[in-house]
Design a protein around this motif. Structure first.
Motif, PDB file in Angstrom:
ATOM      1  N   VAL A  82      -5.209  57.751 -56.649  1.00 57.92           N
ATOM      2  CA  VAL A  82      -6.482  57.461 -55.996  1.00 57.92           C
ATOM      3  C   VAL A  82      -6.610  58.298 -54.728  1.00 57.92           C
ATOM      4  CG1 VAL A  82      -5.533  55.464 -54.756  1.00 57.92           C
ATOM      5  CG2 VAL A  82      -8.006  55.653 -55.087  1.00 57.92           C
ATOM      6  N   MET A  83      -7.800  58.814 -54.508  1.00 57.77           N
ATOM      7  CA  MET A  83      -8.134  59.511 -53.264  1.00 57.77           C
ATOM      8  C   MET A  83      -9.228  58.743 -52.543  1.00 57.77           C
ATOM      9  SD  MET A  83      -9.933  63.224 -52.541  1.00 57.77           S
ATOM     10  CE  MET A  83      -8.504  64.258 -52.862  1.00 57.77           C
ATOM     11  N   LEU A  84      -8.946  58.358 -51.302  1.00 57.19           N
ATOM     12  CA  LEU A  84     -10.008  57.872 -50.419  1.00 57.19           C
ATOM     13  C   LEU A  84     -10.643  59.109 -49.809  1.00 57.19           C
ATOM     14  CD1 LEU A  84     -11.324  55.349 -48.974  1.00 57.19           C
ATOM     15  CD2 LEU A  84      -9.770  55.874 -47.071  1.00 57.19           C
ATOM     16  N   TYR A  85     -11.900  59.394 -50.190  1.00 58.57           N
ATOM     17  CA  TYR A  85     -12.601  60.549 -49.614  1.00 58.57           C
ATOM     18  C   TYR A  85     -13.645  60.042 -48.628  1.00 58.57           C
ATOM     19  CZ  TYR A  85     -15.085  64.701 -48.573  1.00 58.57           C
ATOM     20  OH  TYR A  85     -15.648  65.734 -47.859  1.00 58.57           O
ATOM     21  N   ILE A  86     -13.561  60.547 -47.384  1.00 60.07           N
ATOM     22  CA  ILE A  86     -14.416  60.100 -46.293  1.00 60.07           C
ATOM     23  C   ILE A  86     -15.342  61.246 -45.882  1.00 60.07           C
ATOM     24  CG2 ILE A  86     -14.465  59.038 -44.022  1.00 60.07           C
ATOM     25  CD1 ILE A  86     -11.507  58.243 -44.473  1.00 60.07           C
ATOM     26  N   HIS A  87     -16.617  61.068 -46.081  1.00 61.88           N
ATOM     27  CA  HIS A  87     -17.581  62.144 -45.838  1.00 61.88           C
ATOM     28  C   HIS A  87     -17.731  62.451 -44.357  1.00 61.88           C
ATOM     29  CE1 HIS A  87     -20.938  59.804 -44.181  1.00 61.88           C
ATOM     30  NE2 HIS A  87     -20.615  58.848 -45.028  1.00 61.88           N
ATOM     31  N   GLY A  88     -18.211  63.647 -44.055  1.00 63.12           N
ATOM     32  CA  GLY A  88     -18.451  64.076 -42.687  1.00 63.12           C
ATOM     33  C   GLY A  88     -19.858  63.757 -42.222  1.00 63.12           C
ATOM     34  N   GLY A  89     -20.138  64.142 -40.962  1.00 62.06           N
ATOM     35  CA  GLY A  89     -21.453  63.914 -40.386  1.00 62.06           C
ATOM     36  C   GLY A  89     -21.414  63.502 -38.936  1.00 62.06           C
ATOM     37  N   GLY A  90     -20.338  63.879 -38.230  1.00 63.59           N
ATOM     38  CA  GLY A  90     -20.277  63.656 -36.792  1.00 63.59           C
ATOM     39  C   GLY A  90     -20.238  62.198 -36.373  1.00 63.59           C
ATOM     40  N   TYR A  91     -19.848  61.301 -37.280  1.00 61.54           N
ATOM     41  CA  TYR A  91     -19.843  59.849 -37.070  1.00 61.54           C
ATOM     42  C   TYR A  91     -21.244  59.263 -36.997  1.00 61.54           C
ATOM     43  CZ  TYR A  91     -14.898  60.517 -35.849  1.00 61.54           C
ATOM     44  OH  TYR A  91     -13.565  60.865 -35.873  1.00 61.54           O
ATOM     45  N   ILE A  92     -22.280  60.076 -37.205  1.00 61.51           N
ATOM     46  CA  ILE A  92     -23.650  59.591 -36.992  1.00 61.51           C
ATOM     47  C   ILE A  92     -24.571  59.804 -38.191  1.00 61.51           C
ATOM     48  CG2 ILE A  92     -23.672  59.682 -34.467  1.00 61.51           C
ATOM     49  CD1 ILE A  92     -24.775  62.498 -34.611  1.00 61.51           C
ATOM     50  N   THR A  93     -24.122  60.534 -39.198  1.00 61.82           N
ATOM     51  CA  THR A  93     -25.013  60.819 -40.320  1.00 61.82           C
ATOM     52  C   THR A  93     -24.195  61.062 -41.585  1.00 61.82           C
ATOM     53  OG1 THR A  93     -26.912  62.166 -41.024  1.00 61.82           O
ATOM     54  CG2 THR A  93     -25.107  63.320 -39.933  1.00 61.82           C
ATOM     55  N   GLY A  94     -24.895  61.169 -42.730  1.00 57.51           N
ATOM     56  CA  GLY A  94     -24.252  61.528 -43.979  1.00 57.51           C
ATOM     57  C   GLY A  94     -23.995  60.355 -44.906  1.00 57.51           C
ATOM     58  N   ASN A  95     -23.654  60.684 -46.160  1.00 59.46           N
ATOM     59  CA  ASN A  95     -23.247  59.679 -47.145  1.00 59.46           C
ATOM     60  C   ASN A  95     -22.365  60.346 -48.206  1.00 59.46           C
ATOM     61  OD1 ASN A  95     -24.945  60.988 -49.028  1.00 59.46           O
ATOM     62  ND2 ASN A  95     -26.632  59.566 -48.714  1.00 59.46           N
ATOM     63  N   PRO A  96     -21.710  59.566 -49.064  1.00 52.78           N
ATOM     64  CA  PRO A  96     -20.795  60.168 -50.056  1.00 52.78           C
ATOM     65  C   PRO A  96     -21.473  61.142 -51.008  1.00 52.78           C
ATOM     66  CG  PRO A  96     -20.416  57.803 -49.880  1.00 52.78           C
ATOM     67  CD  PRO A  96     -21.670  58.090 -49.107  1.00 52.78           C
ATOM     68  N   GLU A  97     -22.706  60.826 -51.402  1.00 51.29           N
ATOM     69  CA  GLU A  97     -23.395  61.677 -52.368  1.00 51.29           C
ATOM     70  C   GLU A  97     -23.594  63.091 -51.841  1.00 51.29           C
ATOM     71  OE1 GLU A  97     -24.543  57.454 -53.461  1.00 51.29           O
ATOM     72  OE2 GLU A  97     -24.206  58.600 -51.608  1.00 51.29           O
ATOM     73  N   GLY A  98     -23.717  63.241 -50.531  1.00 53.64           N
ATOM     74  CA  GLY A  98     -23.893  64.560 -49.940  1.00 53.64           C
ATOM     75  C   GLY A  98     -22.678  65.453 -50.098  1.00 53.64           C
ATOM     76  N   PHE A  99     -21.546  64.878 -50.470  1.00 55.27           N
ATOM     77  CA  PHE A  99     -20.314  65.633 -50.673  1.00 55.27           C
ATOM     78  C   PHE A  99     -19.841  65.532 -52.117  1.00 55.27           C
ATOM     79  CE2 PHE A  99     -20.703  65.145 -46.209  1.00 55.27           C
ATOM     80  CZ  PHE A  99     -20.034  66.207 -45.620  1.00 55.27           C
ATOM     81  N   GLY A 100     -20.784  65.283 -53.022  1.00 57.14           N
ATOM     82  CA  GLY A 100     -20.436  65.145 -54.430  1.00 57.14           C
ATOM     83  C   GLY A 100     -19.790  66.384 -55.017  1.00 57.14           C
ATOM     84  N   PHE A 101     -20.211  67.558 -54.567  1.00 56.02           N
ATOM     85  CA  PHE A 101     -19.642  68.797 -55.083  1.00 56.02           C
ATOM     86  C   PHE A 101     -18.174  68.933 -54.686  1.00 56.02           C
ATOM     87  CE2 PHE A 101     -21.587  69.465 -50.998  1.00 56.02           C
ATOM     88  CZ  PHE A 101     -20.719  70.276 -50.292  1.00 56.02           C
ATOM     89  N   VAL A 102     -17.802  68.374 -53.536  1.00 55.46           N
ATOM     90  CA  VAL A 102     -16.397  68.382 -53.111  1.00 55.46           C
ATOM     91  C   VAL A 102     -15.600  67.429 -53.989  1.00 55.46           C
ATOM     92  CG1 VAL A 102     -14.819  67.926 -51.204  1.00 55.46           C
ATOM     93  CG2 VAL A 102     -17.059  68.928 -50.750  1.00 55.46           C
ATOM     94  N   VAL A 103     -16.126  66.228 -54.182  1.00 61.03           N
ATOM     95  CA  VAL A 103     -15.467  65.242 -55.033  1.00 61.03           C
ATOM     96  C   VAL A 103     -15.240  65.805 -56.432  1.00 61.03           C
ATOM     97  CG1 VAL A 103     -15.834  63.018 -56.178  1.00 61.03           C
ATOM     98  CG2 VAL A 103     -16.334  63.261 -53.741  1.00 61.03           C
TER      99      VAL A 103
END
Length: 320
Positions: A82-103
């Protein structure tokens, strides 16, 4: 330091003007509000090549349900790491779907189940909310290993930027509590030092994410702690940690023309001083998140290949 076009890596110079414009307007709260509104449009978006699920994970504070995406290779029948993947966004923006290509590329490089929380951002609720959401999601995955068909003894934590900072924080708490044994971590150009914006020697005006935006992100994330006048803990800003013993193997890289340059170098050196296995690469003349924002350049391809080749290497050595 004010970064000029000629200071950039030659592959990135064509993107100097538009990405500098983003840094100029990104430090204003309405811009972040607009980015968050746009990111909500992608909520629930699936990745066609993967099996995708969504869960509601109760937070430990009882005030929130953490929307969590779970991605798995299609037709996989065996238990996977299992990988816990934590998306970026400066602690103020973003969601997991925005990093789907990385996942997607992580899973295609080496099979795993990716658990990705849509943690609370600082303008919703500052630290410790987002940090707790990430750690709560990790514990939820461990406690639901059978349901998720994962091997909870084979855990990876990864994230970019603020997600890298949360990766370092979650990994630090896992080491301290021994709740979970982290096989390796990937805090990519992590946002870990809240003192950077106030350090004149590290001031940088650069494309994408500069000192002004960094100040805004940290100010929002740590706002409650500042109001209380308390010391900033290492789980909030992992650069404040002074004990690197027992931390897991680590993969990271950073560009030399971004705010997180020095803190990443210091973090890597501190790990190496404790004989932690570290795969690290420095990209001269590169700004924040260049490998995503200038994706077709040679240097960006190299950075992405470094990320996923290193992931494959550490997976083979520390997970398989």
């Amino acid at each position: 330091m004010k970064v000029t076009k000629q200071m950039l890596h030659e592959d990135l110079r064509a993107h100097f003007r538009p990405l500098s414009a983003f840094a100029a307007i990104g430090k204003y709260k309405p811009t972040i509000q607009l980015m968050n509104a746009l990111s909500r449009l992608s909520k629930g978006k699936n990745i066609e090549s993967l099996d995708c699920d969504e869960y509601s994970v109760p937070s430990s504070d009882g005030d929130w349900n953490i929307r969590t995406r779970v991605y798995r290779p299609k037709h996989a029948t065996e238990k996977l790491p299992v990988m816990l993947y934590i998306h970026g966004g400066g602690y103020i923006t973003g969601n997991p779907e925005g990093f789907g290509f990385v996942v997607e590329r992580f899973i295609k490089t080496r099979p795993c189940v990716v658990v990705a929380p849509d943690y609370r951002k600082a303008y919703t609720q500052p630290f410790p909310a987002g940090f707790n959401d990430c750690y709560d999601t990790l514990m939820w995955a461990k406690n639901n290993a059978e349901k998720l068909a994962i091997d909870s003894d084979k855990v990876i934590v990864a994230g970019h930027s603020a997600g890298g900072g949360l990766t370092a924080a979650v990994t630090l708490k896992a080491r301290d509590t021994q709740d979970v044994d982290i096989a390796f971590q990937m805090p990519i150009y992590p946002m870990i030092d809240d003192l950077q914006p106030a350090d004149p020697d590290r001031y940088i005006k650069t494309p994408v994410w500069d000192t002004a935006m960094n100040k805004m992100g940290w100010g929002a994330y740590l706002s409650d702690l500042h109001k209380q006048g308390v010391d900033i803990p290492a789980y909030a800003a992992p650069a404040r940690n002074t004990d690197y013993r027992g931390l897991p193997p680590t993969i990271t890289f950073v560009g030399s023309l971004e705010p997180f340059y020095q803190e990443t170098l210091d973090y890597v050196e501190a790990l190496k001083q404790e004989s932690v296995d570290v795969a690290f690469k420095l990209y001269d003349g590169c700004f924040h998140a260049f490998e995503f924002l200038s994706p077709n350049t040679k240097v960006s391809k190299d950075a992405r290949d470094f990320t996923f080749d290193s992931y494959a290497d550490f997976y083979d050595r520390y997970v398989s």
